[in-house]
Design an enzyme around this catalytic site. Structure first.
Site, PDB file in Angstrom:
ATOM      1  N   CYS A 146      -2.393   7.927   1.281  1.00  0.00           N
ATOM      2  CA  CYS A 146      -2.754   8.904   2.752  1.00  0.00           C
ATOM      3  C   CYS A 146      -3.600   8.161   3.355  1.00  0.00           C
ATOM      4  CB  CYS A 146      -3.753  10.550   2.134  1.00  0.00           C
ATOM      5  SG  CYS A 146      -2.169  10.918   1.332  1.00  0.00           S
ATOM      6  N   ARG A 176       1.221   4.077   5.620  1.00  0.00           N
ATOM      7  CA  ARG A 176       0.091   5.095   4.449  1.00  0.00           C
ATOM      8  C   ARG A 176       0.618   6.239   4.208  1.00  0.00           C
ATOM      9  NH1 ARG A 176      -5.225   2.108   3.140  1.00  0.00           N
ATOM     10  NH2 ARG A 176      -5.175   4.542   1.931  1.00  0.00           N
ATOM     11  N   TRP A 210       0.812  11.553   2.752  1.00  0.00           N
ATOM     12  CA  TRP A 210       1.761  11.473   1.447  1.00  0.00           C
ATOM     13  C   TRP A 210       1.753  12.449   0.456  1.00  0.00           C
ATOM     14  CZ3 TRP A 210       2.712  10.331  -3.700  1.00  0.00           C
ATOM     15  CH2 TRP A 210       3.505   9.774  -4.105  1.00  0.00           C
ATOM     16  N   ASN A 226      -7.605  11.934   0.295  1.00  0.00           N
ATOM     17  CA  ASN A 226      -7.392  10.494  -0.012  1.00  0.00           C
ATOM     18  C   ASN A 226      -7.003  10.387  -1.963  1.00  0.00           C
ATOM     19  OD1 ASN A 226      -6.390  10.296   2.953  1.00  0.00           O
ATOM     20  ND2 ASN A 226      -6.814   7.882   1.751  1.00  0.00           N
ATOM     21  N   GLY A 227      -6.044  10.870  -3.135  1.00  0.00           N
ATOM     22  CA  GLY A 227      -5.836  10.609  -4.214  1.00  0.00           C
ATOM     23  C   GLY A 227      -5.972  12.030  -4.579  1.00  0.00           C
ATOM     24  N   GLU A 268      14.320  -7.624  -7.335  1.00  0.00           N
ATOM     25  CA  GLU A 268      13.807  -7.763  -6.138  1.00  0.00           C
ATOM     26  C   GLU A 268      14.993  -7.769  -5.293  1.00  0.00           C
ATOM     27  OE1 GLU A 268      11.238  -6.892  -5.440  1.00  0.00           O
ATOM     28  OE2 GLU A 268      10.957  -7.616  -2.884  1.00  0.00           O
ATOM     29  N   LYS A 320      15.153  -3.511  -3.274  1.00  0.00           N
ATOM     30  CA  LYS A 320      15.034  -3.484  -1.624  1.00  0.00           C
ATOM     31  C   LYS A 320      15.916  -2.671  -0.774  1.00  0.00           C
ATOM     32  CE  LYS A 320      11.158  -5.279  -0.412  1.00  0.00           C
ATOM     33  NZ  LYS A 320      10.965  -5.569  -1.843  1.00  0.00           N
ATOM     34  N   GLU A 370      15.123   0.851  -1.756  1.00  0.00           N
ATOM     35  CA  GLU A 370      14.178   1.639  -1.179  1.00  0.00           C
ATOM     36  C   GLU A 370      14.229   1.805   0.493  1.00  0.00           C
ATOM     37  OE1 GLU A 370      11.347  -2.153  -1.042  1.00  0.00           O
ATOM     38  OE2 GLU A 370       9.924  -0.110  -0.440  1.00  0.00           O
ATOM     39  N   HIS A 377      26.444  -5.457 -22.402  1.00  0.00           N
ATOM     40  CA  HIS A 377      25.557  -4.904 -23.198  1.00  0.00           C
ATOM     41  C   HIS A 377      25.572  -2.963 -23.214  1.00  0.00           C
ATOM     42  CE1 HIS A 377      25.498  -8.632 -26.108  1.00  0.00           C
ATOM     43  NE2 HIS A 377      24.839  -9.453 -24.995  1.00  0.00           N
ATOM     44  N   LYS A 418       2.802   2.867   1.539  1.00  0.00           N
ATOM     45  CA  LYS A 418       2.754   1.241   1.427  1.00  0.00           C
ATOM     46  C   LYS A 418       2.073   1.018   0.236  1.00  0.00           C
ATOM     47  CE  LYS A 418       3.117  -2.918   3.630  1.00  0.00           C
ATOM     48  NZ  LYS A 418       3.878  -3.566   2.448  1.00  0.00           N
TER      49      LYS A 418
HETATM   50  O1  M6R Z   1       0.259  -3.523  -2.787  1.00  0.00           O
HETATM   51  P1  M6R Z   1       0.846  -4.081  -3.705  1.00  0.00           P
HETATM   52  O2  M6R Z   1       1.682  -4.700  -3.685  1.00  0.00           O
HETATM   53  O3  M6R Z   1       0.176  -3.531  -5.120  1.00  0.00           O
HETATM   54  O4  M6R Z   1       1.938  -2.730  -3.999  1.00  0.00           O
HETATM   55  C1  M6R Z   1       2.977  -2.669  -5.218  1.00  0.00           C
HETATM   56  C2  M6R Z   1       3.823  -2.302  -5.150  1.00  0.00           C
HETATM   57  O5  M6R Z   1       3.807  -0.353  -4.217  1.00  0.00           O
HETATM   58  C3  M6R Z   1       5.320  -2.885  -3.985  1.00  0.00           C
HETATM   59  O6  M6R Z   1       5.239  -3.945  -3.577  1.00  0.00           O
HETATM   60  C4  M6R Z   1       6.589  -2.036  -3.789  1.00  0.00           C
HETATM   61  O7  M6R Z   1       6.876  -2.003  -4.447  1.00  0.00           O
HETATM   62  C5  M6R Z   1       7.317  -2.238  -2.713  1.00  0.00           C
HETATM   63  N1  M6R Z   1       6.897  -0.968  -1.347  1.00  0.00           N
HETATM   64  C6  M6R Z   1       8.491  -2.607  -2.374  1.00  0.00           C
HETATM   65  O8  M6R Z   1       8.793  -3.219  -1.184  1.00  0.00           O
END
Ligand code: M6R
Length: 605
Positions: A2, A27, A74, A98-99, A478, A482, A485, A501, A600
């Site tokens: 948040c 955030r 969030w 936050n938390g 990766e 992407k 997400e 497998h 983020k």
């Molecule tokens: O800020 P960070 O690099 O520690 O974040 C780690 C993951 O939360 C971040 O890479 C997440 O997987 C991304 N949304 C991927 O695009």
């Protein structure tokens, strides 16, 4: 996850709070709210959804007041809704948080026996009511200290008080919190990004610390209630990278910035003239490093996986990788001869930060590879290697991933040379390649028109697969991350050799399968795996750097990136995969910078 903002000023604060919340929206964007002290009362306004909605409410019914707090949420406890949006206020106090408060159920039961009534399903409301109770016989600072003692879990808090209308109290345990200073205003923020438009003078709270802000003063206290001094950092206002300019969204801007990111990152570490890498002050003598342990989450974890292949390929050091959320709870045998390397764009990811803390407690040596150099992870590590990517605002990590890869490669190359695993000729030639990298990344961006055509093919799919071997296996993971997400289309990343497998059962007529096959020792093997997919009806999207003309007539779509060296294929092949995810999401009309359910900065575990 948040975002918090607080402003103590000598003029009305609601407009600046709204503007800062917009910056913090990356955030959390489930709901938003603001509370000011207006004419001796707490004036709370909240909405579900985006800050724009909150702004509309304020246009109709303005909130006056020279002191206030705001929040973008969030959701953790309780669905995203107006009632669960922050701030959470009583007659006496208003709180943004936050938390996660882990013992909130227990506290709630106890408060209910004393006739306190709860309005929301959040864990935060217990903080509001505990402070309210404590204010019966304590001044604000003491009331907050009493409350914090009862809380288990993580928090960053911003608190205002009806009867003490000139102060904001902030407190931190586990979730980041910063203070900004100006001439006749002071600010509280969950990160410096939101504060940068108002000030470049910033202090960071450490765990257990608390601050009291008025418009012309800031005081800090440690957990023993002792007044402390905090360092003021002068942060640069990186306006170019903080605004999206003519781009449709931050993600497209950040993808297109990657040649610049690479250039900046390479020039920070590489001395072209002397043909050397400027990395010094290793926390362990390079020749004595027993093992490198690389730790991260999500995309950052994928960069660890690429690096493992690099370390194994060109150094004599053993490399191990771990997901931070697993690392932190295992019964680990930490070794003082190992170097523990933490990867994090934000430098605030709760699991990565907790994993680092475990290493610190065990007195083993740590390195942080981060984008945000003022972050908690950077401040706590023994050694920091910044990636110099500039602010990354899109939730999906793109330029930061590329930056992480480049720094990891540079670290690996330097260690390899210092340990005499490679000769000077090899070292020099890779340094030359590094300097060519920005131009080659630029060429990869030119594939966008081709990728747009490919993206259409994913629209009616029920799922997709990404396959690769060797260096391309992490890139397959990766690429799949992407795509899922951003476009909410199921995507599975797999080592191509594992298909038989189990996953081969998923292949059916027309399923999009992205095959990543650079010209390396795995090329022919990957082609065989691809043929098995083709035989079962998979629709192949083939990504390579191999110039070979006819690879297979059954490849539906092919894309070639420049070839620099096998070691660099994961970097170059990442770019078209980012573009693919981006264009599928764009065609599906998804919220590209703020994918649903994600944030983020993942500051809760
Ligand atoms: O800020 P960070 O690099 O520690 O974040 C780690 C993951 O939360 C971040 O890479 C997440 O997987 C991304 N949304 C991927 O695009």
């Amino acid at each position: 996850m948040c975002g918090i903002i607080g402003i103590a000023s000598n003029r009305p604060v609601s407009t600046n709070i709204i503007n800062s919340l917009k910056k913090l929206e990356y955030r959390g964007y489930d709901s938003a709210g603001i509370a000011t002290i207006t004419d001796g009362y707490i004036n709370e306004k909240k909405c579900s959804g985006r800050v724009d909605e909150l702004q509309k409410i304020l246009l109709k019914t303005p909130s006056n007041g020279n002191i206030g707090i705001g929040h973008v949420r969030w959701a953790t406890h309780g669905i995203p809704s107006i009632v669960n949006a922050h701030p959470h206020s009583s007659d006496a106090v208003s709180v943004v948080h936050n938390g996660i408060i882990e013992n909130s159920d227990e506290i709630k039961k106890n408060l209910e026996t004393k006739n306190f009534k709860f309005k929301s399903q959040t864990d935060t409301e217990v903080i509001t009511l505990l402070i309210t109770e404590a204010l019966n016989d304590s001044k604000p600072l003491e009331a907050v200290f009493k409350t914090l003692k009862k809380l288990k879990g993580s928090f960053a808090l911003g608190i205002i008080f009806k009867n003490y209308e000139n102060i904001i109290i902030g407190a931190r345990r586990g979730s980041p919190l910063a203070v900004g200073y100006s001439n006749d205003e002071n600010f509280l923020g969950s990160d410096s990004y939101a504060l940068k438009s108002m000030t470049n003078k910033i202090s960071y709270l450490d765990d257990g610390e608390l601050c009291v802000l008025t418009k012309d003063n800031v005081e800090f206290f440690n957990q023993n209630k002792k007044k402390i001094n905090k360092k003021i950092h002068l942060v640069s206002e990186d306006l170019n990278t903080s605004e999206k300019g003519n781009f449709k969204n931050f993600m497209s801007k950040e993808i297109s910035e990657q040649p610049i990111t690479a250039k900046k990152c390479v020039s920070e570490y590489v001395d072209k003239i002397k043909k050397d890498i400027n990395i010094y002050n290793f926390p362990i003598k390079p020749s004595e490093i027993n093992k490198i342990v690389l730790i991260g989450c999500g995309t950052a974890y994928h960069s660890c996986l690429v690096a493992k292949y690099w370390f194994e390929e060109i150094t004599s050091i053993e490399a191990e990788i771990d997901v931070a959320s697993e690392f932190r709870y295992r019964n680990l045998k930490l070794n003082e001869k190992n170097l523990y390397v933490f990867l994090s764009q934000s430098g605030e990811t709760a699991d990565t930060s907790a994993a680092l803390d475990i290493c610190k407690k065990n007195k083993v040596k740590t390195c942080a590879i981060v984008n945000v150099v003022e972050s908690t992870i950077a401040r706590n590590a023994d050694w920091v290697l910044p990636i110099h990517a500039g602010p990354e605002i899109g939730v999906a990590s793109t330029k930061a991933f590329l930056g992480q890869l480049i720094v990891l490669f540079i670290l690996c190359l330097k260690l390899s040379f210092m340990r005499k695993d490679i000769n000077k000729e090899f070292y020099n030639s890779k340094i030359d390649d590094l300097t060519k990298l920005p131009d080659e990344i630029n060429k990869c961006l030119k594939s966008e028109t081709n990728i747009q055509l490919m993206a259409k093919e994913f629209l009616d799919a029920n799922g997709s697969m990404f396959l690769g071997r060797g260096f391309s296996y992490p890139i397959a993971l990766e690429g799949a991350l992407k795509l899922k997400e951003l476009s909410y289309l199921h995507a599975e990343g797999y080592p191509a050799g594992e298909m038989k497998h189990g996953p081969l059962a998923l292949i059916e007529d027309g399923l999009p399968v992205v095959v990543i096959a650079p010209k390396d020792k795995y090329f022919e093997k990957t082609l065989s795996n691809m043929q098995e997919v083709i035989a079962r009806g998979g629709k192949i999207f083939f990504f390579t750097d191999n110039k070979k003309k006819s690879i297979s007539e059954n490849i539906r779509f092919g894309l070639r990136v420049p070839f620099l060296d096998n070691l660099f294929s994961p970097i170059l092949l990442t770019v078209p995969l980012q573009l693919l995810a981006y264009h599928v999401a764009l065609l599906k009309n998804c919220d590209i910078d703020k994918p649903r359910n994600l944030a983020k900065s993942v500051t809760v575990e």
